[in-house]
Design an enzyme around this catalytic site. Structure first.
Site, short mmCIF file in Angstrom:
data_model
loop_
_atom_site.label_atom_id
_atom_site.label_comp_id
_atom_site.label_asym_id
_atom_site.label_seq_id
_atom_site.Cartn_x
_atom_site.Cartn_y
_atom_site.Cartn_z
N HIS A 96 0.93 -1.32 -0.27
CA HIS A 96 -0.05 -0.02 -0.10
C HIS A 96 1.02 1.12 0.06
O HIS A 96 2.16 1.12 0.17
CB HIS A 96 -0.67 0.07 1.14
N GLU A 123 0.97 3.95 1.82
CA GLU A 123 1.81 4.05 3.33
C GLU A 123 3.06 3.12 3.44
O GLU A 123 3.91 3.74 4.26
CB GLU A 123 0.73 4.20 4.17
N CYS A 128 -5.60 2.01 6.07
CA CYS A 128 -6.46 0.80 6.58
C CYS A 128 -5.80 0.27 7.79
O CYS A 128 -4.61 0.92 8.33
CB CYS A 128 -6.09 -0.07 5.29
N CYS A 134 -1.94 -0.54 7.33
CA CYS A 134 -1.00 0.69 7.46
C CYS A 134 -1.01 1.41 8.54
O CYS A 134 -0.24 2.04 9.12
CB CYS A 134 -1.60 1.38 6.44
#
Length: 201
Positions: free
Chosen positions: A97, A99, A125, A128
Protein backbone atom coordinates in the site's frame (compact mmCIF):
# COMPACT_ATOMS: atom_id res chain seq x y z
CA UNK A 1 -52.87 13.35 8.92
CA UNK A 2 -53.33 13.23 5.15
CA UNK A 3 -52.97 9.58 4.08
CA UNK A 4 -51.02 10.44 0.92
CA UNK A 5 -48.47 12.40 2.99
CA UNK A 6 -48.22 9.49 5.44
CA UNK A 7 -47.69 7.03 2.57
CA UNK A 8 -45.02 9.26 1.04
CA UNK A 9 -43.14 9.48 4.37
CA UNK A 10 -43.42 5.71 4.81
CA UNK A 11 -42.02 5.16 1.29
CA UNK A 12 -39.11 7.54 1.86
CA UNK A 13 -38.22 5.98 5.24
CA UNK A 14 -38.34 2.49 3.72
CA UNK A 15 -36.28 3.50 0.68
CA UNK A 16 -33.62 5.11 2.89
CA UNK A 17 -33.46 2.03 5.11
CA UNK A 18 -32.87 -0.39 2.23
CA UNK A 19 -30.73 1.82 -0.02
CA UNK A 20 -27.16 0.51 -0.44
CA UNK A 21 -24.45 2.60 1.16
CA UNK A 22 -22.88 3.18 -2.25
CA UNK A 23 -26.09 4.90 -3.39
CA UNK A 24 -26.23 7.03 -0.26
CA UNK A 25 -22.62 8.11 -0.78
CA UNK A 26 -23.70 9.96 -3.91
CA UNK A 27 -25.82 12.27 -1.75
CA UNK A 28 -23.14 12.92 0.90
CA UNK A 29 -22.36 16.55 1.70
CA UNK A 30 -19.47 18.04 -0.28
CA UNK A 31 -16.03 17.71 1.31
CA UNK A 32 -15.92 21.42 2.14
CA UNK A 33 -19.12 21.11 4.21
CA UNK A 34 -17.99 18.12 6.27
CA UNK A 35 -16.51 18.54 9.73
CA UNK A 36 -12.79 17.81 9.77
CA UNK A 37 -11.60 14.84 11.81
CA UNK A 38 -8.96 16.32 14.10
CA UNK A 39 -7.06 15.40 17.23
CA UNK A 40 -3.66 16.22 18.64
CA UNK A 41 -1.47 19.24 18.05
CA UNK A 42 -1.79 20.88 14.62
CA UNK A 43 -0.03 24.26 14.52
CA UNK A 44 -1.43 26.48 11.76
CA UNK A 45 1.78 26.32 9.70
CA UNK A 46 1.83 22.51 9.82
CA UNK A 47 -1.84 22.32 8.86
CA UNK A 48 -1.09 24.62 5.92
CA UNK A 49 1.85 22.40 4.94
CA UNK A 50 -0.25 19.23 4.80
CA UNK A 51 -2.91 21.07 2.76
CA UNK A 52 -0.18 22.02 0.27
CA UNK A 53 1.22 18.47 0.29
CA UNK A 54 -2.05 16.70 -0.51
CA UNK A 55 -2.00 17.55 -4.26
CA UNK A 56 1.46 15.92 -4.41
CA UNK A 57 0.02 12.76 -2.79
CA UNK A 58 -2.87 12.88 -5.29
CA UNK A 59 -0.35 13.03 -8.16
CA UNK A 60 1.27 9.86 -6.75
CA UNK A 61 -2.16 8.20 -6.52
CA UNK A 62 -2.92 9.02 -10.16
CA UNK A 63 0.20 7.06 -11.17
CA UNK A 64 -1.22 3.88 -9.59
CA UNK A 65 -3.88 1.50 -10.86
CA UNK A 66 -5.33 1.48 -7.34
CA UNK A 67 -5.34 5.25 -6.73
CA UNK A 68 -3.67 5.59 -3.36
CA UNK A 69 -0.72 7.91 -2.78
CA UNK A 70 1.19 9.22 0.22
CA UNK A 71 3.95 11.70 0.95
CA UNK A 72 6.10 12.46 3.96
CA UNK A 73 6.22 16.05 5.21
CA UNK A 74 8.97 17.43 7.45
CA UNK A 75 7.07 18.76 10.48
CA UNK A 76 9.64 21.54 11.00
CA UNK A 77 10.06 22.93 7.49
CA UNK A 78 6.75 21.81 5.98
CA UNK A 79 8.61 20.41 2.96
CA UNK A 80 7.57 17.23 1.16
CA UNK A 81 10.63 14.98 1.44
CA UNK A 82 9.53 11.76 -0.27
CA UNK A 83 6.46 10.01 -1.64
CA UNK A 84 5.05 6.66 -2.73
CA UNK A 85 2.02 5.04 -4.36
CA UNK A 86 0.20 1.74 -4.14
CA UNK A 87 2.09 -0.93 -6.10
CA UNK A 88 0.26 -4.06 -4.95
CA UNK A 89 -1.03 -4.82 -8.46
CA UNK A 90 2.48 -4.57 -9.95
CA UNK A 91 4.39 -6.50 -7.31
CA UNK A 92 1.81 -9.06 -6.25
CA UNK A 93 2.63 -7.95 -2.69
CA UNK A 94 -0.70 -7.26 -0.98
CA UNK A 95 1.13 -5.20 1.68
CA UNK A 96 2.47 -2.73 -0.92
CA UNK A 97 0.00 0.00 0.00
CA UNK A 98 1.10 3.60 -0.46
CA UNK A 99 1.72 4.19 3.26
CA UNK A 100 3.75 0.99 3.75
CA UNK A 101 5.79 1.78 0.63
CA UNK A 102 6.32 5.31 1.99
CA UNK A 103 7.58 4.06 5.37
CA UNK A 104 9.91 1.56 3.68
CA UNK A 105 11.29 4.29 1.43
CA UNK A 106 11.76 6.65 4.39
CA UNK A 107 13.66 3.93 6.28
CA UNK A 108 15.89 3.32 3.23
CA UNK A 109 16.60 7.07 3.09
CA UNK A 110 17.41 7.21 6.81
CA UNK A 111 14.69 9.74 7.62
CA UNK A 112 13.76 10.43 11.25
CA UNK A 113 10.09 9.43 11.18
CA UNK A 114 9.05 10.97 14.53
CA UNK A 115 9.75 14.42 13.06
CA UNK A 116 7.58 13.82 9.99
CA UNK A 117 3.90 13.69 9.05
CA UNK A 118 2.35 11.10 6.72
CA UNK A 119 -0.03 12.77 4.25
CA UNK A 120 -2.14 10.20 2.45
CA UNK A 121 -5.01 10.37 -0.02
CA UNK A 122 -7.16 7.99 2.04
CA UNK A 123 -7.40 7.19 5.74
CA UNK A 124 -4.89 4.41 6.47
CA UNK A 125 -6.33 0.90 6.49
CA UNK A 126 -5.85 -1.28 9.56
CA UNK A 127 -2.58 -2.72 8.20
CA UNK A 128 -1.13 0.69 7.33
CA UNK A 129 -2.36 2.17 10.60
CA UNK A 130 -0.39 -0.47 12.50
CA UNK A 131 2.75 0.26 10.47
CA UNK A 132 2.35 4.00 11.02
CA UNK A 133 1.91 3.54 14.76
CA UNK A 134 5.07 1.41 14.92
CA UNK A 135 6.91 4.11 12.93
CA UNK A 136 5.99 6.71 15.61
CA UNK A 137 5.41 9.52 13.12
CA UNK A 138 4.52 13.03 14.35
CA UNK A 139 1.15 13.09 12.60
CA UNK A 140 -1.16 11.61 9.97
CA UNK A 141 -3.25 13.68 7.57
CA UNK A 142 -5.65 12.01 5.15
CA UNK A 143 -8.15 12.99 2.50
CA UNK A 144 -10.95 10.42 2.15
CA UNK A 145 -12.07 8.49 5.23
CA UNK A 146 -12.43 4.71 5.46
CA UNK A 147 -16.16 5.26 6.05
CA UNK A 148 -16.42 7.17 2.78
CA UNK A 149 -14.47 4.49 0.89
CA UNK A 150 -16.98 1.94 2.22
CA UNK A 151 -19.87 4.19 1.13
CA UNK A 152 -18.41 4.14 -2.41
CA UNK A 153 -18.46 0.33 -2.34
CA UNK A 154 -14.72 -0.20 -1.85
CA UNK A 155 -13.84 -3.27 0.24
CA UNK A 156 -12.20 -2.15 3.49
CA UNK A 157 -11.60 -3.22 7.07
CA UNK A 158 -14.14 -0.82 8.52
CA UNK A 159 -12.07 0.67 11.35
CA UNK A 160 -10.96 4.27 11.59
CA UNK A 161 -7.34 5.20 12.24
CA UNK A 162 -8.45 6.82 15.51
CA UNK A 163 -10.11 3.58 16.66
CA UNK A 164 -6.93 1.62 16.00
CA UNK A 165 -4.67 4.26 17.58
CA UNK A 166 -6.78 4.21 20.73
CA UNK A 167 -5.73 0.61 21.31
CA UNK A 168 -2.03 1.23 20.66
CA UNK A 169 0.47 0.79 23.49
CA UNK A 170 3.40 1.36 21.13
CA UNK A 171 3.84 5.08 21.75
CA UNK A 172 1.86 8.30 22.04
CA UNK A 173 -0.56 8.20 19.06
CA UNK A 174 0.21 10.70 16.29
CA UNK A 175 -1.86 13.81 15.74
CA UNK A 176 -4.60 13.10 13.16
CA UNK A 177 -6.19 15.43 10.62
CA UNK A 178 -8.89 14.09 8.28
CA UNK A 179 -10.80 15.40 5.28
CA UNK A 180 -7.71 17.26 4.07
CA UNK A 181 -8.42 18.34 0.48
CA UNK A 182 -11.12 15.69 0.19
CA UNK A 183 -12.31 17.72 -2.80
CA UNK A 184 -9.27 16.24 -4.58
CA UNK A 185 -9.25 12.77 -3.04
CA UNK A 186 -12.93 11.77 -3.02
CA UNK A 187 -13.17 11.91 -6.85
CA UNK A 188 -10.22 9.47 -7.13
CA UNK A 189 -12.26 6.77 -5.43
CA UNK A 190 -15.63 7.57 -6.99
CA UNK A 191 -14.04 7.34 -10.45
CA UNK A 192 -12.10 4.19 -9.56
CA UNK A 193 -15.20 2.39 -8.31
CA UNK A 194 -17.18 3.54 -11.35
CA UNK A 195 -14.42 2.26 -13.65
CA UNK A 196 -14.61 -1.24 -12.18
CA UNK A 197 -18.38 -1.28 -11.91
CA UNK A 198 -18.32 -1.17 -8.10
CA UNK A 199 -16.53 -4.55 -7.92
CA UNK A 200 -13.47 -5.37 -5.85
CA UNK A 201 -10.19 -4.80 -7.66
Amino acid sequence: MNSSNGSRRHFLRTAAAVAPLSALGAFAPPASARPRDRNGDWPADLEDAVERAMPVAVDRARQARRPFGAVLVDAGSGAVVTGARNTSDLSGDVTAHAEVNLLRKAADEGLDLPSHVVVTTAEPCAMCAGAILWAKVRGVAYGTSVARLVSYGMPQIDLSFADIARHSRVAEPPAVLGDVRADLTDPLYRRFMASIGGASA
